[in-house]
Design a protein around this motif. Sequence first.
Motif: not given
Ligand SMILES: Cc1cc2nc3c(=O)[nH]c(=O)nc-3n(C[C@H](O)[C@H](O)[C@H](O)COP(=O)(O)OP(=O)(O)OC[C@H]3O[C@@H](n4cnc5c(N)ncnc54)[C@H](O)[C@@H]3O)c2cc1C
Length: 323
Positions: A29-34, A50-52, A103-105, A108-110, A159-163, A207-210
Motif C-alpha cells: 500500500a504505502g510500503g512503509t512497513d512492507l 501495489s494497490l496504489q 512523513q510516515l503518516r 502510510g495507509t489505514l 499489536h503495533p497499531s494506534d488506529t 489473496g484477500e484484500i482489506l
Molecule cells: C519508524 C516507524 C514508526 C512507526 N510508528 C508507529 C506508531 O507509533 N503507531 C502506529 O500505529 N504505527 C506506526 N508505524 C507503522 C506505520 O504506521 C505503518 O508502517 C503504516 O501505517 C503502514 O501503512 P502502509 O500503507 O505503508 O503499509 P504497507 O507497508 O504497504 O503494508 C503493511 C502490511 O500490510 C499489508 N497490507 C497493506 N494494505 C493492505 C490491504 N489493503 N489489505 C491487506 N493487506 C494490506 C501489506 O501486505 C504489509 O504486510 C511506524 C512505522 C515506522 C517505520
Amino acid sequence: MLPNFTYVRPSSLDEAVRLAGAPGARLHAGGTDLLGCLRDGVLAADTVVSLQGVQELRGIAATADGGVRIGALATLTEVAASPLIRDAYRALAEGAAAAASPQLRNQGTLGGNLCQRPRCWYFRGDFHCARKGGDTCFAAAGENQYHCIFGGETCFIVHPSDTAPALVALAAQARIAGPSGRRAVPLESFFVPPAKDFTRETVLEPGEILTEVVLPPPAAAPRSVYRKVRARGAWDFALAGVAVALSLRNGTVAAARVVLAGVAPVPWRSVAAERALVGQKLTVATAARAATAAAAGAAPLSENGYKVALVRGIVEEAVLSLA
Ligand SMILES: Cc1cc2nc3c(=O)[nH]c(=O)nc-3n(C[C@H](O)[C@H](O)[C@H](O)COP(=O)(O)OP(=O)(O)OC[C@H]3O[C@@H](n4cnc5c(N)ncnc54)[C@H](O)[C@@H]3O)c2cc1C
C-alpha cells in the motif's frame, strides 16, 4: 538490501485480488512497513502487488445511513485531518495523528496500519521464533520490556497499531475482497490472538484484500478519545494506550467501549472497565474504578510490570477527559 521481486500495479480490485492470490505475492500500500520487512528478511516476496492504482480503495466519505466509509488507501494524514472523522469519531483522528511521524503518516495507509506486522525485536530480528514457524517465543524468558501483559500465551507480541484500538472502540467494520467474493467482519474480530493462531495477525486469507473500514453512525452524544504513552515524544509505538468511546444519557454513561493498545497481541477490549462505566456518572471515582478494572488480570513478564500502572493511569486519564 532489498531482495529481487517482480512489481505489478493492477488498476482494478478484481485484478489485484487475482494477483494477490498467487503464491509468493505480497500486497504493497504505502510500503512503509512492507519494504522494511522485505529488506530485513522478515518476509519474502516473489511478487509485490501495489494497490496504489486501485481507485476504489481510496477516499473518505459519509455513508447513506450517517456513518463514514474510509478506503484502505486513505493515508493516516487524511484520516487524522478529515472533518467527518474529527467531528464524530475523535478517537480515530487522535489515533491516526499519534501514529509514527508526519512523513510516515503521509505515506502510510489505514489498511497498512491495520495489517502491519508486529514490532517484536525477536520477530524482526534473526530469531526463528514461534511466529516465524519456530517453537519458542524468546520474549517469554528474554528481553520483554515492550511485550504484552494480556493475552500472551504462546507469543508475547503487542499489536503495533494506534488506529486499531480506536476503530474497535468505535465498533467499526472491516470489508474484505478475495478470491471467494466479498465479506465483512467487525473490526474486533479482524485480529487473530495467539491462542487461536500465532502465525498470523489478521483473519485475511491468501489473496484477500482489506478494501475499506466502515464506521457506524455515531451514537447520540458520542464522546471518544485516544491516549497513548510512548518512550519518546517525537514518534514511537505505544508502551500503553487506550481508546474510550462513550455515549451519555442525562449525564450518565449509557454505553461504553474501552480498548487497550500496546499491551496485548490484539487491540484488547476491557469489558470489565466498560461495566464499571455503564450506568455511572463520569466522576473521579468512576474513572478510578474503570482504571482498576482495566488493569485487573494483567500477567506481566519479568521486565514489563510498569505497563500495569500505565494502563491504570491512562484509562483513568482518558475517562476523565470525556467528563
Ligand atoms: C519508524 C516507524 C514508526 C512507526 N510508528 C508507529 C506508531 O507509533 N503507531 C502506529 O500505529 N504505527 C506506526 N508505524 C507503522 C506505520 O504506521 C505503518 O508502517 C503504516 O501505517 C503502514 O501503512 P502502509 O500503507 O505503508 O503499509 P504497507 O507497508 O504497504 O503494508 C503493511 C502490511 O500490510 C499489508 N497490507 C497493506 N494494505 C493492505 C490491504 N489493503 N489489505 C491487506 N493487506 C494490506 C501489506 O501486505 C504489509 O504486510 C511506524 C512505522 C515506522 C517505520
